[in-house]
Design an enzyme around this catalytic site. Structure first.
Site, mmCIF file in Angstrom:
data_model
loop_
_atom_site.group_PDB
_atom_site.id
_atom_site.type_symbol
_atom_site.label_atom_id
_atom_site.label_comp_id
_atom_site.label_asym_id
_atom_site.label_seq_id
_atom_site.Cartn_x
_atom_site.Cartn_y
_atom_site.Cartn_z
ATOM 1 N N CYS A 1 3.949 -6.755 -2.392
ATOM 2 C CA CYS A 1 3.339 -6.566 -1.065
ATOM 3 C C CYS A 1 2.287 -5.465 -1.087
ATOM 4 O O CYS A 1 1.215 -5.612 -0.504
ATOM 5 C CB CYS A 1 4.387 -6.156 -0.029
ATOM 6 S SG CYS A 1 5.927 -7.038 -0.115
ATOM 7 N N ASP A 2 2.598 -4.335 -1.719
ATOM 8 C CA ASP A 2 1.804 -3.125 -1.488
ATOM 9 C C ASP A 2 0.936 -2.656 -2.651
ATOM 10 O O ASP A 2 0.127 -1.738 -2.477
ATOM 11 C CB ASP A 2 2.740 -1.972 -1.054
ATOM 12 C CG ASP A 2 3.372 -2.274 0.309
ATOM 13 O OD1 ASP A 2 2.760 -3.028 1.085
ATOM 14 O OD2 ASP A 2 4.463 -1.763 0.593
ATOM 15 N N CYS B 1 8.201 -2.706 -2.480
ATOM 16 C CA CYS B 1 7.715 -4.059 -2.777
ATOM 17 C C CYS B 1 6.344 -3.988 -3.450
ATOM 18 O O CYS B 1 5.333 -3.815 -2.781
ATOM 19 C CB CYS B 1 7.644 -4.874 -1.494
ATOM 20 S SG CYS B 1 7.029 -6.541 -1.773
#
Ligand code: NAP
Length: 303
Positions: free
Chosen positions: A132-133, A129
């Site tokens: 997200c990261d 992701c």
């Protein structure tokens, strides 16, 4: 006959359970062993309002809150859902359950690379992701794998944070929208490597490199990176609700703004829906809306 059966215990399902519990619905959460779902795979949540920290910790709080509101839990896999006035669910144990409403929250499965190092380095430099990261890799060297919109958009997102971004795709042309590909080609931090398949992830405690193999020459090249983003797509399994839902081109369940599917009393939430943003906060919001809608449906209250 239950009031509502919630299938899946990720952010969407657990939130639906909290809302159903507070409405005093007779609710059963049917789930496999992975309480917390996809959020459990994120080590550092930075974009859930009011919470920063490991995904599993956040999901433990959701779980405790759902239990506090009295949700009943049944550990099982649902194999089939049918509708004839009410819903009948068949479980892998052979048992059947009946309910007035059903909320589908069982998520989707990420495609796997199936290469050495994938399981070992997941969460240790390997992520699925970018949204997200990516912020965890400031000024680091990174690689994004894939040729679809997620991969190319992910590479552009990473280029704003990382020092270097390799974009590795196994074919000679991208599947992503041309305008997005053009942006990636124009971005000096992105190096595009085509006709290259990921072959191995190497490292010690954390990722140190990705080995890629040329499709034609079969020559291998080792890319020294600290972050690997596998953006090779997802699979949404809808066989068990075949005929009860519509799906889009990507195989996701089509919902309206109230998370209703085409079958009255059947709702879908979070990552398995046609809503494009797959985020914990969005799944939680979906769970709340679907449970409130299910409450109206079950009690016959008017909109
Ligand atoms: P996708 O379109 O299914 O693309 C997956 C990519 O990964 C493909 O290029 C595929 O290669 C590659 N791939 C699959 N398995 C692989 C493997 N084992 N090793 C290496 N590469 C592999 O997935 P997605 O990009 O996540 O997009 C999913 C859907 O969401 C699409 O409909 C997409 O358009 C949509 N989406 C839209 C937006 C937007 O509109 N802004 C943003 C993100 C996603 P091949 O090309 O060889 O099959």
């Amino acid at each position: 006959m239950e009031d509502v059966i919630i299938i899946g215990a990720g952010a969407a399902g657990l939130t639906a359970a909290i809302y159903a519990g507070r409405k005093k619905l007779n609710a059963v959460l049917v789930t496999g062993p992975n309480i917390g779902g996809e959020t459990n795979s994120t080590n550092d949540i930075q974009n859930y309002p009011g919470y920063e920290g490991p995904g599993p910790e956040l999901m433990k709080k959701f779980w405790a809150q759902a239990k506090k509101w009295g949700v009943q839990v049944k550990e099982a896999r649902v194999t089939k859902v049918t509708h004839a006035g009410h819903f009948t669910l068949e479980l892998d144990s052979g048992e059947k359950m009946e309910s007035r409403a059903v909320i589908l929250c069982y998520g989707r499965e990420r495609r796997k690379l199936n290469i050495p190092g994938e399981d070992q380095f997941f969460g240790r430099g390997l992520s699925t992701c970018t949204t997200c990261d990516a912020p965890l890799f400031p000024n680091k060297d990174t690689v994004v794998i894939g040729g679809g919109n997620s991969a190319v958009e992910g590479a552009l997102e990473l280029a704003r944070i990382a020092r270097k971004v390799y974009l590795v795709h196994r074919r000679d042309r991208f599947r992503a929208d041309e305008v997005t590909v053009e942006k990636a080609r124009a971005e000096p931090k992105i190096e595009i490597i085509l006709n290259a398949s990921p072959a191995e992830i190497k490292g010690d405690k954390f990722v140190k490199s990705l080995v890629v193999e040329d499709a034609v020459s079969k020559e291998r090249r080792e890319l020294p990176v600290q972050g690997i983003f596998s953006e090779i797509g997802w699979e949404t399994h809808t066989g068990m609700v075949a005929g009860l839902v519509e799906t889009n081109q990507a195989g996701e369940i089509v919902v309206d703004v109230l998370l209703r599917t085409k079958t009255p009393g059947l709702y879908a939430c979070g990552d398995l829906t046609s809503v494009p943003y797959k985020q914990t906060v969005i799944s939680a919001g979906h769970g709340a809306v679907a449970a409130l809608e299910a409450y109206k449906f079950v009690t016959g209250a008017k909109h």
